[in-house]
Design an enzyme around this catalytic site. Sequence first.
Site, PDB file in Angstrom:
ATOM      1  N   VAL A  58       0.836  -1.211   0.000  1.00  0.00           N
ATOM      2  CA  VAL A  58       0.000   0.000   0.000  1.00  0.00           C
ATOM      3  C   VAL A  58       0.867   1.257   0.000  1.00  0.00           C
ATOM      4  O   VAL A  58       0.640   2.180  -0.791  1.00  0.00           O
ATOM      5  CB  VAL A  58      -0.957  -0.004   1.218  1.00  0.00           C
ATOM      6  N   ALA A  87       9.526   6.286   6.161  1.00  0.00           N
ATOM      7  CA  ALA A  87      10.240   5.452   7.132  1.00  0.00           C
ATOM      8  C   ALA A  87      10.005   3.983   6.811  1.00  0.00           C
ATOM      9  O   ALA A  87       8.855   3.546   6.692  1.00  0.00           O
ATOM     10  CB  ALA A  87       9.762   5.771   8.543  1.00  0.00           C
ATOM     11  N   LYS A 128      -6.366  -1.436  10.847  1.00  0.00           N
ATOM     12  CA  LYS A 128      -7.596  -1.881  11.547  1.00  0.00           C
ATOM     13  C   LYS A 128      -7.309  -2.504  12.890  1.00  0.00           C
ATOM     14  O   LYS A 128      -8.033  -2.307  13.857  1.00  0.00           O
ATOM     15  CB  LYS A 128      -8.398  -2.838  10.674  1.00  0.00           C
ATOM     16  N   VAL A 149     -11.085  -0.264   6.775  1.00  0.00           N
ATOM     17  CA  VAL A 149     -12.201  -1.203   6.618  1.00  0.00           C
ATOM     18  C   VAL A 149     -12.554  -1.322   5.145  1.00  0.00           C
ATOM     19  O   VAL A 149     -12.906  -0.330   4.496  1.00  0.00           O
ATOM     20  CB  VAL A 149     -13.455  -0.729   7.395  1.00  0.00           C
ATOM     21  N   GLY A 207     -10.883  -1.827   2.342  1.00  0.00           N
ATOM     22  CA  GLY A 207     -10.019  -1.275   1.290  1.00  0.00           C
ATOM     23  C   GLY A 207     -10.568  -0.038   0.620  1.00  0.00           C
ATOM     24  O   GLY A 207     -10.742   1.010   1.247  1.00  0.00           O
ATOM     25  N   GLY A 261      -1.555 -14.867  -4.023  1.00  0.00           N
ATOM     26  CA  GLY A 261      -1.145 -13.727  -3.191  1.00  0.00           C
ATOM     27  C   GLY A 261      -2.274 -13.092  -2.402  1.00  0.00           C
ATOM     28  O   GLY A 261      -2.067 -12.073  -1.751  1.00  0.00           O
ATOM     29  N   ASP A 282      -9.127 -10.616  11.387  1.00  0.00           N
ATOM     30  CA  ASP A 282      -9.131  -9.408  10.550  1.00  0.00           C
ATOM     31  C   ASP A 282     -10.555  -8.848  10.444  1.00  0.00           C
ATOM     32  O   ASP A 282     -10.786  -7.646  10.627  1.00  0.00           O
ATOM     33  CB  ASP A 282      -8.575  -9.781   9.165  1.00  0.00           C
ATOM     34  N   LYS A 322     -12.372  -5.184  11.909  1.00  0.00           N
ATOM     35  CA  LYS A 322     -13.176  -4.292  11.068  1.00  0.00           C
ATOM     36  C   LYS A 322     -14.594  -4.163  11.637  1.00  0.00           C
ATOM     37  O   LYS A 322     -15.184  -3.077  11.622  1.00  0.00           O
ATOM     38  CB  LYS A 322     -13.204  -4.810   9.636  1.00  0.00           C
ATOM     39  N   GLY A 332      -5.581  -4.892  -1.544  1.00  0.00           N
ATOM     40  CA  GLY A 332      -4.727  -4.645  -2.713  1.00  0.00           C
ATOM     41  C   GLY A 332      -4.100  -3.270  -2.639  1.00  0.00           C
ATOM     42  O   GLY A 332      -4.663  -2.345  -2.036  1.00  0.00           O
TER      43      GLY A 332
HETATM   44  N1  HSE Z   1      -6.348  -9.657   4.449  1.00  0.00           N
HETATM   45  C1  HSE Z   1      -7.464  -8.797   4.234  1.00  0.00           C
HETATM   46  C2  HSE Z   1      -8.441  -9.461   3.293  1.00  0.00           C
HETATM   47  C3  HSE Z   1      -7.103  -7.464   3.652  1.00  0.00           C
HETATM   48  O1  HSE Z   1      -8.215 -10.573   2.814  1.00  0.00           O
HETATM   49  O2  HSE Z   1      -9.485  -8.875   3.050  1.00  0.00           O
HETATM   50  C4  HSE Z   1      -6.565  -6.528   4.664  1.00  0.00           C
HETATM   51  O3  HSE Z   1      -7.479  -6.324   5.687  1.00  0.00           O
END
Ligand code: HSE
Length: 454
Positions: free
Chosen positions: A36, A65, A126, A153, A155, A208, A222, A226, A323
């Site tokens: 990103v 950084a 997140k 949240v 993307g 990926g 994850d 969110k 992505g």
């Molecule tokens: N790994 C997360 C996903 C994306 O597969 O949606 C980043 O939060």
Amino acid sequence: MTLTSPRPVSAPSGLPQEQLHPGTPLRVGLLGCGVVGSQVARMILSRSDDICARVGRSVELAGIAVAHPDRPRARLPQDLFTADAESLVARDDIDIVVEVIGGIHPAYELIMTAIEHGSSVVTANKALLAAHGHEIYAAADAHGVDVYYEAAVAGAIPIVRPLRESLVGDEIRRVMGIVNGTTNYILDKMTSEGMSFDQALADAQRLGFAESDPTADVEGFDAAAKAAILASLAFHTRIRGSQVYREGITGITPEDITAARGMGCVIKLLAICEMEPEGVSVRVHPALVPEDHPLGGIRGANNAIFVEAREAGHLMFMGPGAGGSPTASAVMGDLVTVARNRMRGVAGQPQAIYGDVPVADIGTVHTRFQLSIQVRDQPGILSQVASIFASHGVSLQTVQQSALEGAGKEDGWSATLRMVVHQTRESDFEACLVELSQSPLVNGEPRFIRVEGM
Ligand code: HSE
């Protein structure tokens, strides 16, 4: 091609930009330059004219950084890189810190230092916001700076700002979403190509989408982070990721997918936030969703969020949830907004997260379930099973029997009973499960899945 300073732009009047917008540029410190961060850096450098025109002053990338500043990076000026993130966020000439390193430490300390030095913050983190968002928002309010986090949240999908601003005058009743692309990809492959969970996960890793350690995605951590952010915004109350009820998708089998199809449904990993009589219910778990529900048709690694508001009605937000470029697009939207606020000497919309509504225990939540058990195909079995449900006040909606295939058959377990129950309190359904699993009428453990959107 080297992307560095903006070429001079002419305003519509023909005046050079600097004459229209005098003053020093707004300076950005970027923390992280991975999938990103590298896209954010590229957009700041390559879109400098448009950003300048939209903000009213040029926005300059002052430093990046990273852990390894000497590593060559195509198209980004090497002299911007530093390993010293602490010094970058403490620089007095930095206006905005963009954090895309992820994880809780040192991101938390770096963001707090940035705020204390008067910088506004844009973050995609997140996990950090779900754990410490409320301390960060309080610090930002105290220092009169912004914290924006649209990319945290789903993307690229605008959902934070719609909840924080567009719908802040309405009353949100429910937010239900597919907020993890990896798990949606896996479940979609299991549904459309008949893959097992392991095959679909391996496919996602090859492409990926999934990390080599996929725990955060497949176990729902994850999505839970969110969900905590969405629930905090939707219900104006402080919810942490650790308060979210969570189940992942590792136990979903091809048989579950086939049974779902038999009901006209697909299985999705859902994040659900709703107001229950006992408090805010925030949960992440797999669920049956009708194929024709707006969330039922979300394919591949896409995300989607379905919002039910008292006045606005039903709203659907859908798009790429991860992505580099899509997530960087959301970061850039926040960067421009924060930069505009700085130009005007104001902080933007406050969070409007002020309540302390309790989080409802999962046992108090009202939902529907599909349950399947193995039984003997003999007179009276169905009525005995039905009486277990009745004794806990759980009402059956549909019952379907099919001949048992596979293990159990040789011992006389000849039928699978698949039942859907009407909406019920989860603790009453759990009591049925316990009784069924201990009953001599039933072989092995009952399998169940929640049903949403029907
Ligand atoms: N790994 C997360 C996903 C994306 O597969 O949606 C980043 O939060």
